[in-house]
Design an enzyme around this catalytic site. Structure first.
Site, PDB file in Angstrom:
ATOM      1  N   HIS A 110       0.851  -1.187   0.000  1.00 40.21           N
ATOM      2  CA  HIS A 110       0.000   0.000   0.000  1.00 40.21           C
ATOM      3  C   HIS A 110       0.887   1.237   0.000  1.00 40.21           C
ATOM      4  O   HIS A 110       1.579   1.509   0.971  1.00 40.21           O
ATOM      5  CB  HIS A 110      -0.909  -0.005   1.235  1.00 40.21           C
ATOM      6  CG  HIS A 110      -1.916  -1.108   1.218  1.00 40.21           C
ATOM      7  ND1 HIS A 110      -2.311  -1.805   2.334  1.00 40.21           N
ATOM      8  CD2 HIS A 110      -2.600  -1.646   0.174  1.00 40.21           C
ATOM      9  CE1 HIS A 110      -3.213  -2.708   1.981  1.00 40.21           C
ATOM     10  NE2 HIS A 110      -3.396  -2.641   0.676  1.00 40.21           N
TER      11      HIS A 110
ATOM     12  N   GLU B 206       1.556  -4.375  11.297  1.00 33.20           N
ATOM     13  CA  GLU B 206       0.962  -3.052  11.171  1.00 33.20           C
ATOM     14  C   GLU B 206       1.702  -2.081  12.080  1.00 33.20           C
ATOM     15  O   GLU B 206       1.867  -2.344  13.269  1.00 33.20           O
ATOM     16  CB  GLU B 206      -0.512  -3.092  11.596  1.00 33.20           C
ATOM     17  CG  GLU B 206      -1.398  -3.999  10.751  1.00 33.20           C
ATOM     18  CD  GLU B 206      -1.862  -3.326   9.458  1.00 33.20           C
ATOM     19  OE1 GLU B 206      -1.458  -2.167   9.211  1.00 33.20           O
ATOM     20  OE2 GLU B 206      -2.622  -3.969   8.712  1.00 33.20           O
TER      21      GLU B 206
ATOM     22  N   HIS C 258       3.033  -3.325   6.939  1.00 35.72           N
ATOM     23  CA  HIS C 258       1.998  -2.331   6.598  1.00 35.72           C
ATOM     24  C   HIS C 258       2.004  -1.188   7.597  1.00 35.72           C
ATOM     25  O   HIS C 258       2.704  -1.217   8.600  1.00 35.72           O
ATOM     26  CB  HIS C 258       0.612  -2.976   6.643  1.00 35.72           C
ATOM     27  CG  HIS C 258       0.299  -3.838   5.469  1.00 35.72           C
ATOM     28  ND1 HIS C 258      -0.627  -3.488   4.525  1.00 35.72           N
ATOM     29  CD2 HIS C 258       0.801  -5.028   5.084  1.00 35.72           C
ATOM     30  CE1 HIS C 258      -0.693  -4.437   3.612  1.00 35.72           C
ATOM     31  NE2 HIS C 258       0.168  -5.394   3.928  1.00 35.72           N
TER      32      HIS C 258
ATOM     33  N   GLU D  16       1.431   3.802   2.865  1.00 33.39           N
ATOM     34  CA  GLU D  16       1.953   3.355   4.162  1.00 33.39           C
ATOM     35  C   GLU D  16       3.468   3.465   4.203  1.00 33.39           C
ATOM     36  O   GLU D  16       4.198   2.481   4.270  1.00 33.39           O
ATOM     37  CB  GLU D  16       1.470   1.930   4.440  1.00 33.39           C
ATOM     38  CG  GLU D  16      -0.055   1.898   4.604  1.00 33.39           C
ATOM     39  CD  GLU D  16      -0.677   0.515   4.526  1.00 33.39           C
ATOM     40  OE1 GLU D  16      -1.900   0.422   4.595  1.00 33.39           O
ATOM     41  OE2 GLU D  16       0.071  -0.471   4.381  1.00 33.39           O
TER      42      GLU D  16
HETATM   43 ZN   LIG Z   1      -1.798  -1.758   4.357  1.00 31.92          ZN
END
Ligand SMILES: [Zn+2]
Length: 1089
Positions: free
Chosen positions: A814, A996, A911, A817
């Site tokens: 992504h 994350e 992420h 990010e």
């Molecule tokens: Zn992500």
């Protein structure tokens, strides 16, 4: 039944029990009824809500309603019975969620209405009736019926005209009216009868006459009536037509100074916001300014087609607290869990032929390595080197930033001079171990650009794209540039016809004048790499921060404290545009779709550089700008990331910026997160850094709507949100960059890999950089292989080399990010470092790393998608080789490893999480998923290795930003096509994770406890997370894999263990943790030098 209050208490449940069966409602004995009512009144006024609930559960409401019907029939009315009965009904009805229904069943609506009508002249009795009317209306159907039967007309007789007599009755009537207006049909009726205008006038009267604020409840009650009435579109239109916006706005302005008027201000602001006429975004189309023709006949999101009509339904209800809906989300998450055991356990068939997998053999050269020639080659490698990068790694965020641990108790001003600055600058040479500085000094001056040309990926470069980069703005504004760089010699910047010499000269001069000394960064390497990047807009300029580099500031900033009523103030300021249009400039000063020269006397914007994505800037007032971000390429949505340049500012003036097309429901910007700012002047004065900046930050739903349902993806995404912040720029006429988070471009990564390769110790570090594939946009997606060189060429050592388990890491699927890239940067630097832990780790594993799974998205300033307009982390089930090449080939490589029995021990995809705090892992567990979903788990049938929990547990201990409690191991249906779930299910990788990282701060651990609100994470903390992840892997290895005596001995030595280890894993583990904690507080060098 005659009892004292004490006895009431003692026997209350008994009494209530009896009450339920006692047919007092039909009793004709007045005394008996009166007694029961008085007992009940005492009981219920003494007790808590539980008593009322008990009465309700025993049929109390029905009994009271029936008693009311009986009492109402007596002529003349017996007020001695009626009043306590009405009081009880109001009290019980409030707690009885089905009260309205019961009223209908008992056919009591007419009774209550006629009682009310009869008592119009008697205020005490009337008030009692109104209370009951109000609870009856809590049921929409009952309310509607009351409305049809003339309840509102009745109430309007009570509340108009304005009078301060009988305020208790007026208050009760307004309460009942508000309850009635919750019914849409009542609202419509009220609007049609002209009540809206009357309510507004009445509100104005109360507002004007209540000078000493004694009747706040009445004023708020009137506002609640307006709030419900404007839930229907007709209501909003009539409100606008009756000058409602002006009336409420003016009254709110007069209330602002008084703090106890908060309920009035909040409700009025809510109405103003809801009624603000809805508009489409001020852009030609919501589709991205950039489009990319897809290969084959593939279609991205269909182009916008649809009516311009307002798709908004009637009765748009907005939450008063827009940013407190986390509970709702977690409920939705539970419904999303995969509960089909067979689906959880099944292994799908290969998505490609076995022959096709064989081509990935080339990406695993380490398994077939001939070290005879490799050694020679690596010796040659060493002759290329970089002047400005240290070869030693820095293990912890706190240590490098604060080598002598002063920082925790020393306060440092944000932009002012840093007293400790000089001490903090550690000369790079001293970081380097002497034995490793063996490269040939003569080669240091080799032309970097020329070298980059040698690289394989540049060979196929399109000559038309071989342009010369300029630094944004620095060249545009010659005067500024002259002053800074050429105080003596103005002639040398006369623009040359091609502009070519000029810019390379400038870069040269810049570097000469200002020593670039940022670890693991080289402006020259950056420029060389950026030249090869293929972007849709064909970038010709570099953003200064990416080119020049970023050094973490020597302090961390705490989370921003949020001012009371901030969001309300900002919304009111937005409403002012409608009320006082004369103030509004409304001038477009930057437009990607229609580039025209910048207007004088305002800020100048720019963002046509890697990861930049500003689409439009509109000057609203002198120091306020609305900004619109570009949608992801080939898409009409995904706005949250932003990165742009701004210059021509004044100093010491707060500028307000509103990014008006954000899409997420909520944001950490509502919880103290700040954006980041980079000042070129600061950088040239020796402080090249992104810092947290911005005040008065908040995030809320605005009045812009999507043009069509198709554009918004339907459902929840019909709205846009505003991120607003104000910035005081540190210098006048500076060039500054603002971003959602610390940017990390594709070229940054590529040049970082160059530096790492150059600076590794080729005798010890096996490093191989290959191209996993070309992206759709024609950029190479690098794949790295990192492990230790074999100890020797003996058979045993070569075998050990080949048999090391794999760890597979990926990041930045992504593009928005960027925090994931900083974590990856930390991982990579640690892995190739000469840190003894890293050396050991390399002997344990072979690392396969794809540091950027979505280069095109990062380059073109996307938030979430690739050039195909797809979220690549939803393509792992069936990636298309044409549309999603990086996913297709990453999966292919994983399949290949799996097919030769070498599926990785750990898979982790890095992420960033925009809504949560901390760093944490998402993993996969069948049992936890079933438990969470409330399914029965037959432990005999469903067996599961709990090894997936080990790594996060270790990280919780060794990494300060990591929080085990934030981890989740649930498998959601909506995540079925993510890397984590697919690698777990299809390759059978038990430890398959998404990591994350927060953009904001931590709610636990070291970065929380050092400040009452917690510290906002900087790049250093993110990089530290990356290195601590590696440490976690080593401990995981020692804990869970059989390892040689030699390895254990090395680990023991390294981690200060004694020879005789009984419970080796446990002891080693604890020791690692101790050391890890020690690292937080001590100068890293002490351990290694
Ligand atoms: Zn992500």
């Amino acid at each position: 039944m005659h009892c004292s209050p004490v006895q009431h208490k003692v026997s209350c449940s008994e009494l209530i029990c009896k009450f339920g069966v006692f047919p007092f409602q039909s009793s004709c004995d007045k005394d008996v009824i009166l007694n029961i009512l008085s007992v009940l009144t005492d009981l219920l006024s003494l007790g808590t809500g539980r008593r009322i609930h008990y009465v309700v559960s025993k049929g109390g409401s029905e009994a009271l309603l029936q008693a009311l019907a009986t009492a109402a029939q007596t002529e003349p009315p017996d007020h001695g019975t009626l009043l306590p009965l009405l009081r009880l009904l109001a009290r019980v009805g409030q707690r009885d969620r089905k009260f309205g229904l019961k009223v209908q069943k008992a056919e009591a609506t007419d009774i209550i209405l006629s009682l009310t009508r009869r008592h119009l002249g008697h205020h005490l009795h009337l008030t009692h009736c109104l209370w009951v009317l109000r609870v009856c209306a809590s049921n929409v159907t009952t309310g509607t019926m009351l409305g049809i039967n003339g309840a509102m007309e009745l109430l309007f007789k009570v509340i108009t005209p304005y009078s301060k007599r009988h305020v208790r009755t007026v208050r009760a009537a307004i309460g009942a009216l508000a309850a009635l207006l919750k019914s849409k049909s009542n609202s419509r009726r009220a609007v049609n009868r002209g009540y809206l205008g009357e309510l507004l006038r009445l509100y104005q009267d109360w507002h004007r006459n209540d000078v000493s604020n004694n009747y706040i409840y009445i004023r708020r009650g009137l506002l609640l009536c307006l709030k419900y009435i404007t839930n229907i579109q007709l209501g909003r239109e009539t409100f606008l037509g009756s000058r409602g916006m002006e009336i409420l706005f003016t009254s709110v302005q007069e209330c602002l100074s008084c703090k106890n008027l908060d309920p009035i201000i909040t409700t009025a602001t809510h109405i103003l916001r809801k009624c603000y006429p809805k508009e489409h975004l001020p852009v030609v189309t919501v589709r991205s300014s950039y489009s990319f023709p897809l290969p084959g006949n593939a279609n991205a999101e269909p182009p916008y087609e649809g009516s311009e009509g307002d798709s908004e339904s009637e009765g748009e209800e907005e939450d008063e607290k827009d940013w407190a809906n986390e509970d709702v989300e977690s409920k939705e998450e539970d419904c999303d869990l995969e509960t089909d055991v067979n689906k959880l356990r099944s292994r799908p068939v290969l998505d490609r032929s076995e022959q096709e997998l064989e081509k990935y053999e080339a990406l695993c050269a380490e398994l077939f390595q001939n070290f005879q020639s490799e050694e020679k080659k690596s010796l040659e490698d060493r002759t290329e080197s970089l002047p400005s990068a240290p070869s030693h790694f820095i293990p912890s965020a706190t240590s490098v930033k604060h080598p002598n641990c002063r920082w925790r108790n020393q306060s440092v001003t944000e932009m002012g001079p840093d007293p400790g600055e000089q001490d903090l600058k550690v000369p790079l040479q001293s970081w380097r171990k002497k034995e490793e500085c063996i490269w040939d000094k003569n080669d240091e001056n080799r032309d970097i650009a020329e070298k980059a040309q040698d690289k394989d990926f540049c060979e196929e470069e399109d000559p038309a794209r071989n342009h010369v980069f300029a630094l944004c703005s620095l060249l545009k504004d010659a005067a500024w540039y002259k002053k800074v760089f050429y105080p003596h010699c103005e002639a040398s910047i006369n623009p040359s016809p091609e502009g070519r010499l000029e810019s390379s000269d400038m870069v040269g001069n810049l570097l000469e004048k200002h020593q670039g000394d940022i670890p693991f960064h080289s402006p020259c390497f950056y420029a060389a790499r950026a030249k090869c990047v293929k972007s849709i807009p064909g970038y010709r300029e570099l953003a200064f921060p990416d080119f020049w580099g970023h050094q973490p500031p020597p302090y961390s900033k705490p989370v921003l404290d949020r001012k009371h009523g901030l969001q309300r103030d900002k919304v009111l300021d937005d409403v002012r545009r409608l009320i006082q249009p004369g103030d509004v400039i409304g001038r477009t000063v930057f437009d990607l779709d229609d580039p025209s020269p910048a207007a004088p006397g305002c800020l100048t914007f720019f963002s046509k550089f890697e990861s930049g994505n500003l689409r439009k800037a509109i000057q609203v007032r002198e120091f306020e700008y609305d900004l619109i971000m570009n949608a992801d390429v080939n898409s009409s949505q995904h706005h949250q990331w932003f990165y742009f340049e701004v210059c021509d500012m004044k100093s010491a003036v707060p500028y307000r910026f509103n990014i008006i097309n954000c899409e997420k429901l909520n944001s950490q910007f509502n919880y103290g997160m700040q954006l980041v700012l980079y000042s070129v002047r600061e950088a040239l004065q020796g402080r090249p850094r992104w810092t947290r900046a911005g005040q008065e930050i908040c995030y809320y739903k605005n009045h812009y709507r999507c043009r069509s349902a198709a554009a918004g993806g339907g459902g929840r995404r019909r709205f846009y949100y505003t991120l607003t912040f104000s910035i005081k720029f540190p210098h006048k006429d500076d060039v500054c960059y603002l971003a959602y988070h610390y940017p990390y471009t594709y070229s940054t990564m590529m040049s970082h890999l160059d530096i790492l390769e150059q600076n590794r110790n080729p005798k010890k570090v096996y490093w191989r950089q290959q191209t996993l594939c070309q992206t759709l946009g024609g950029n190479p997606c690098p794949l790295l292989t990192i492990t230790a060189m074999p100890e020797s060429k003996t058979r045993d050592d070569l075998e050990q080399f080949c048999n090391r388990p794999y760890v597979f890491l990926t990041a930045r699927v992504h593009p928005g990010e960027s925090n994931a890239s900083w974590v990856m940067k930390g991982t990579l630097e640690f892995l190739v470092s000469s840190d003894p832990i890293a050396e050991l780790l390399r002997k344990c594993f072979i690392f396969k790393i794809v540091p950027m799974l979505n280069p095109d998205g990062v380059i073109n300033g996307n938030l979430r998608c690739s050039l195909s307009g797809d979220d690549l982390n939803r393509q792992w089930l069936t990636p298309s080789s044409q549309l999603h090449p990086t996913i297709y080939h990453a999966k292919g490589l994983l399949y290949y490893l799996s097919s030769i029995g070498r599926a990785p021990l750990v898979f982790c995809d890095y992420h960033g999480h925009s809504q949560k705090k901390n760093v944490f892992l998402y993993g996969c567990s069948i049992k936890e998923t079933l438990w969470q979903a409330g399914c029965m788990v037959d432990t005999a049938v469903v067996t599961e290795d709990v090894g997936y929990r080990t790594l996060p547990k270790i990280l919780d201990k060794v990494a300060p930003a990591f929080v085990m409690n934030s981890c989740s191991f649930l498998v959601e249906k909506s995540r079925a096509s993510t890397a984590r779930v697919v690698v777990w299910k299809e390759m059978g990788v038990l430890r398959s994770y998404t990591m994350e990282s927060t953009y904001c701060s931590c709610s636990h651990g070291l970065y929380r406890v050092t400040h009452p609100y917690g510290l906002q994470l900087g790049t250093q903390e993110l990089e530290e997370m990356g290195s601590k992840f590696c440490l976690g892997l080593l401990i995981l290895h020692l804990k869970s894999l059989p390892c040689s005596k030699e390895l254990m001995a090395q680990a023991a030595l390294l981690l200060d263990l004694e020879e005789e280890i009984t419970d080796r894993a446990q002891r080693l583990y604890e020791c690692c943790i101790q050391r890890a904690l020690l690292w937080e507080w001590s100068w890293w060098g002490m351990f290694w030098v």
